[in-house]
Design a protein around this motif. Structure first.
Motif, mmCIF file in Angstrom:
data_model
loop_
_atom_site.group_PDB
_atom_site.id
_atom_site.type_symbol
_atom_site.label_atom_id
_atom_site.label_comp_id
_atom_site.label_asym_id
_atom_site.label_seq_id
_atom_site.Cartn_x
_atom_site.Cartn_y
_atom_site.Cartn_z
ATOM 1 N N GLN A 182 0.686 -0.951 0.231
ATOM 2 C CA GLN A 182 -0.040 0.015 -0.113
ATOM 3 C C GLN A 182 0.919 1.301 -0.071
ATOM 4 O O GLN A 182 0.487 2.407 -0.286
ATOM 5 N N ASN A 183 2.161 1.134 0.409
ATOM 6 C CA ASN A 183 3.069 2.179 0.428
ATOM 7 C C ASN A 183 3.572 2.490 -0.992
ATOM 8 O O ASN A 183 5.183 2.996 -1.144
ATOM 9 N N PHE A 184 3.101 2.161 -2.088
ATOM 10 C CA PHE A 184 3.491 2.520 -3.376
ATOM 11 C C PHE A 184 4.007 3.894 -3.578
ATOM 12 O O PHE A 184 3.278 4.881 -3.329
ATOM 13 N N PRO A 185 5.235 4.062 -4.112
ATOM 14 C CA PRO A 185 5.909 5.338 -3.836
ATOM 15 C C PRO A 185 5.296 6.542 -4.663
ATOM 16 O O PRO A 185 5.331 7.606 -4.153
ATOM 17 N N PHE A 186 4.780 6.246 -5.779
ATOM 18 C CA PHE A 186 4.264 7.035 -6.854
ATOM 19 C C PHE A 186 2.599 7.011 -6.673
ATOM 20 O O PHE A 186 1.919 7.151 -7.702
ATOM 21 N N GLY A 187 2.150 7.171 -5.466
ATOM 22 C CA GLY A 187 0.607 7.230 -5.357
ATOM 23 C C GLY A 187 0.186 8.671 -5.539
ATOM 24 O O GLY A 187 0.858 9.407 -5.505
ATOM 25 N N GLY A 188 -1.137 8.755 -5.715
ATOM 26 C CA GLY A 188 -1.804 9.937 -6.269
ATOM 27 C C GLY A 188 -1.411 10.857 -5.098
ATOM 28 O O GLY A 188 -1.118 12.161 -5.677
ATOM 29 N N THR A 189 -1.845 11.026 -3.855
ATOM 30 C CA THR A 189 -1.706 11.882 -2.737
ATOM 31 C C THR A 189 -0.255 12.365 -2.691
ATOM 32 O O THR A 189 0.234 13.642 -2.883
ATOM 33 N N SER A 190 0.927 11.554 -2.903
ATOM 34 C CA SER A 190 2.459 11.728 -2.621
ATOM 35 C C SER A 190 2.850 12.658 -3.906
ATOM 36 O O SER A 190 3.482 13.499 -3.651
ATOM 37 N N ILE A 191 2.267 12.357 -4.968
ATOM 38 C CA ILE A 191 2.771 12.797 -6.391
ATOM 39 C C ILE A 191 2.271 14.089 -6.232
ATOM 40 O O ILE A 191 2.924 15.168 -6.770
ATOM 41 N N LEU A 192 1.025 14.320 -6.008
ATOM 42 C CA LEU A 192 0.375 15.765 -6.147
ATOM 43 C C LEU A 192 1.026 16.815 -5.126
ATOM 44 O O LEU A 192 1.250 17.954 -5.400
ATOM 45 N N ILE A 193 1.232 16.211 -3.927
ATOM 46 C CA ILE A 193 1.981 17.012 -2.967
ATOM 47 C C ILE A 193 3.461 17.438 -3.343
ATOM 48 O O ILE A 193 4.045 18.591 -3.205
ATOM 49 N N ILE A 194 4.226 16.479 -3.666
ATOM 50 C CA ILE A 194 5.448 16.434 -4.077
ATOM 51 C C ILE A 194 5.630 17.600 -5.137
ATOM 52 O O ILE A 194 6.522 18.631 -5.183
ATOM 53 N N VAL A 195 4.927 17.451 -6.028
ATOM 54 C CA VAL A 195 4.917 18.121 -7.288
ATOM 55 C C VAL A 195 4.818 19.537 -6.921
ATOM 56 O O VAL A 195 5.190 20.600 -7.528
ATOM 57 N N GLY A 196 3.313 19.614 -6.261
ATOM 58 C CA GLY A 196 2.983 21.173 -6.203
ATOM 59 C C GLY A 196 3.850 21.776 -5.274
ATOM 60 O O GLY A 196 3.994 22.911 -5.735
ATOM 61 N N VAL A 197 4.517 21.156 -4.199
ATOM 62 C CA VAL A 197 5.211 21.820 -3.304
ATOM 63 C C VAL A 197 6.548 22.327 -4.075
ATOM 64 O O VAL A 197 7.130 23.077 -3.890
ATOM 65 N N GLY A 198 7.015 21.322 -5.077
ATOM 66 C CA GLY A 198 8.223 21.713 -5.676
ATOM 67 C C GLY A 198 8.067 22.731 -6.732
ATOM 68 O O GLY A 198 8.927 23.645 -6.732
ATOM 69 N N LEU A 199 7.078 22.879 -7.436
ATOM 70 C CA LEU A 199 6.602 23.921 -8.349
ATOM 71 C C LEU A 199 6.626 25.377 -7.541
ATOM 72 O O LEU A 199 7.115 26.321 -7.919
ATOM 73 N N GLU A 200 6.066 25.403 -6.433
ATOM 74 C CA GLU A 200 5.666 26.446 -5.628
ATOM 75 C C GLU A 200 6.996 26.976 -5.289
ATOM 76 O O GLU A 200 7.502 28.085 -5.305
ATOM 77 N N THR A 201 7.998 26.208 -4.636
ATOM 78 C CA THR A 201 9.293 26.524 -4.176
ATOM 79 C C THR A 201 10.055 26.960 -5.486
ATOM 80 O O THR A 201 10.704 28.357 -5.062
ATOM 81 N N VAL A 202 10.126 26.018 -6.475
ATOM 82 C CA VAL A 202 11.118 26.816 -7.423
ATOM 83 C C VAL A 202 10.462 28.172 -7.883
ATOM 84 O O VAL A 202 11.436 29.144 -8.122
ATOM 85 N N LYS A 203 9.019 28.358 -7.922
ATOM 86 C CA LYS A 203 8.624 29.956 -8.541
ATOM 87 C C LYS A 203 8.981 30.825 -7.650
ATOM 88 O O LYS A 203 9.373 32.169 -7.967
ATOM 89 N N GLN A 204 9.126 30.519 -6.168
ATOM 90 C CA GLN A 204 9.416 31.584 -5.116
ATOM 91 C C GLN A 204 10.994 31.926 -5.430
ATOM 92 O O GLN A 204 11.457 33.079 -5.214
ATOM 93 N N ILE A 205 11.711 30.952 -5.581
ATOM 94 C CA ILE A 205 13.226 31.145 -5.584
ATOM 95 C C ILE A 205 13.524 31.922 -6.736
ATOM 96 O O ILE A 205 14.272 32.863 -6.992
ATOM 97 N N GLU A 206 12.939 31.682 -8.055
ATOM 98 C CA GLU A 206 13.130 32.524 -9.398
ATOM 99 C C GLU A 206 12.549 33.730 -8.971
ATOM 100 O O GLU A 206 13.223 34.707 -9.744
ATOM 101 N N SER A 207 11.430 34.087 -8.347
ATOM 102 C CA SER A 207 10.891 35.469 -8.014
ATOM 103 C C SER A 207 11.883 36.276 -7.121
ATOM 104 O O SER A 207 12.353 37.418 -7.613
ATOM 105 N N GLN A 208 12.649 35.423 -6.207
ATOM 106 C CA GLN A 208 13.541 36.243 -5.493
ATOM 107 C C GLN A 208 14.850 36.495 -6.093
ATOM 108 O O GLN A 208 15.240 37.471 -5.914
ATOM 109 N N LEU A 209 15.205 35.554 -7.120
ATOM 110 C CA LEU A 209 16.399 35.831 -7.784
ATOM 111 C C LEU A 209 16.264 36.861 -8.846
ATOM 112 O O LEU A 209 16.770 37.717 -9.034
ATOM 113 N N GLN A 210 14.748 37.109 -9.343
ATOM 114 C CA GLN A 210 14.523 37.988 -10.144
ATOM 115 C C GLN A 210 14.562 39.521 -9.567
ATOM 116 O O GLN A 210 15.117 40.440 -10.073
#
Length: 437
Positions: free
Chosen positions: A400-428
């Motif tokens: 049941q702990n399949f690593p690429f489950g729906g909840t885990s992928i949604l959270i990891i990708v969402g947090v990753g995209l938001e963090t990269v956007k914040q880094i890019e905005s601060q760099l700009q």
């Protein structure tokens, strides 16, 4: 993304923020391995080794705690009480006028709502900690473990209180660490800690699939899971970035000798407006009947039906109920989080209108129509993504702990995209050269 991180490490103040965030993440993971006083750690490890079907009923909470729940550590409750408190406050904002008024007050009102969220988090941590200790004492935390009822050898009231207080303090510490990241680090602190908890289970889960595999020493299954994960990440990034932009035109207004307005903008409506919350709601609701059967030990007809249909993740009844609940909660959460009438009133107040649509009620009806149209593909996408672990359970014999489950992928990708956007905005902001060089 890697370029953004490399440039951030070359900037002194951003480097300090990134190192501070990484330090908090390391501290958070260390706390997830410190046992709670009163727990026999050897018996816990024995039960963990004997577990054959993953985390069972407690899989969702165990995933959000980074595996700390089943090890009964000081961070066993993880970030889940705070997530639950935030969702409850967000739902109550629609029902209680006082909270709705605070939300409209801006930063001051938001600070008050944040304070209420902290108090509710502590209360929920006490409640969930008591339930976890009671579950561990009667041996229900691990289904068929031979030493399951010996996890807490001393079952006195004092030991129980110490365990509950320790786990509640651990949740409060996590909440404080998350706020430290928000203030002094990069990104949203709670989201970063949630990302850390989920990502921590990926290596062991992937290696477990390799060990369970039978083709080419398990490497074929391992490669298929990696390819499946990359395809899911690409799909999630595509859908999470997708949005319907509704154009808005603001009429010109003359105030004194100055002209205001006359600008064009748009209202971005995301395809997945609800995020990961419908999946969390559906998973939690489906856990309730099985938990009731486990705690009561009932042998009635309803209990037998629940054990036969709502415990195994690969049962058709469970799959159908899970999918339908995700679709329902997607529409429910979008309905309470986005108010078309309020948006239409604000547009009318400031002289804005959608080209071809009259201001006021027709605008609200048009926004509601568009929102319902784009919520359908968003909800179906959430349901299909969430069923990926079930498909893996059937095809790859993964747990049941399949690593690429729906909840885990949604959270990891969402947090990753938001963090990269914040880094890019601060760099700009730091590298902005202006219009003239």
């Amino acid at each position: 993304m890697l370029t953004a991180f490399a440039r951030a490490f070359k900037t002194p103040d951003l480097r300090k923020k990134l190192l501070f965030t990484l330090g908090i993440m390391v501290l958070f993971r260390l706390g997830a391995h410190v046992p709670v006083p009163g727990v026999d750690y050897r018996n816990v490890q024995t039960c963990m080794d004997q577990a054959k079907s993953g985390a069972g009923l407690f899989g969702l909470v165990n995933m959000f705690s980074g595996g700390a729940l089943l090890q009964i550590t000081i961070f066993a409750l993880g970030i889940m009480p705070y997530i639950t408190a935030s969702i409850i406050l967000q739902l109550l904002t629609v029902v209680i006028p006082r909270l709705e008024a605070l939300k409209k007050e801006g930063q001051t009102g938001q600070a008050k709502i944040t304070q209420y969220t902290r108090y509710l988090t502590v209360a929920l941590a006490v409640l969930q900690g008591t339930g976890l200790v009671a579950t561990a004492r009667n041996g229900a935390l691990f289904g068929n473990c031979t030493v399951g009822n010996q996890i807490v050898p001393n079952q006195s009231i004092f030991t129980t209180i110490v365990m509950v207080v320790t786990m509640t303090a651990g949740t409060s510490l996590i909440m404080w660490l998350g706020e430290l990241i928000t203030d002094r680090g990069i990104g949203n602190g709670m989201s970063i800690l949630m990302f850390t908890s989920i990502a921590a289970g990926f290596p062991s889960a992937l290696w477990g699939i390799k060990l369970q595999g039978k083709l080419m020493g398990g490497w074929l299954e391992f490669g298929l899971v990696i390819l499946c994960g990359l395809a899911m990440v690409a799909l999630v990034v595509f859908v999470e970035q997708a949005q319907r932009r509704i154009p808005v035109q603001y009429a010109k207004r003359m105030i004194g000798r100055r002209s205001y307005g006359g600008t064009s903008t748009y209202i971005p409506l995301k395809v997945n407006q609800a995020g990961v919350i419908p999946v969390i709601f559906a998973s939690s609701l489906l856990y309730i009947p099985a938990l009731l059967v486990q705690f009561t030990g009932s042998k009635a007809g309803w209990a037998t039906w629940v054990q036969a249909n709502l415990v195994k993740g690969d049962h058709p009844v469970y799959i159908t109920a899970y999918f339908l609940l995700i679709v329902f909660f997607a529409f429910f959460y979008v309905a309470i989080s986005f108010n078309p009438e309020e948006v239409a009133d604000n547009m009318k107040k400031y002289g804005g209108f959608i080209p071809g649509i009259r201001a006021g009620r027709p605008t609200a009806e048009y926004l509601s129509y568009v929102l319902n149209r784009i919520t359908w593909p968003g909800s179906l996408y959430l349901g299909l993504i969430a069923l990926v672990p079930t498909v893996a359970l059937v095809t790859l014999n993964a747990n049941q702990n399949f690593p690429f489950g729906g909840t885990s992928i949604l959270i990891i990708v969402g947090v990753g995209l938001e963090t990269v956007k914040q880094i890019e905005s601060q760099l700009q902001q730091r590298n902005y050269e202006g219009f003239l060089r």
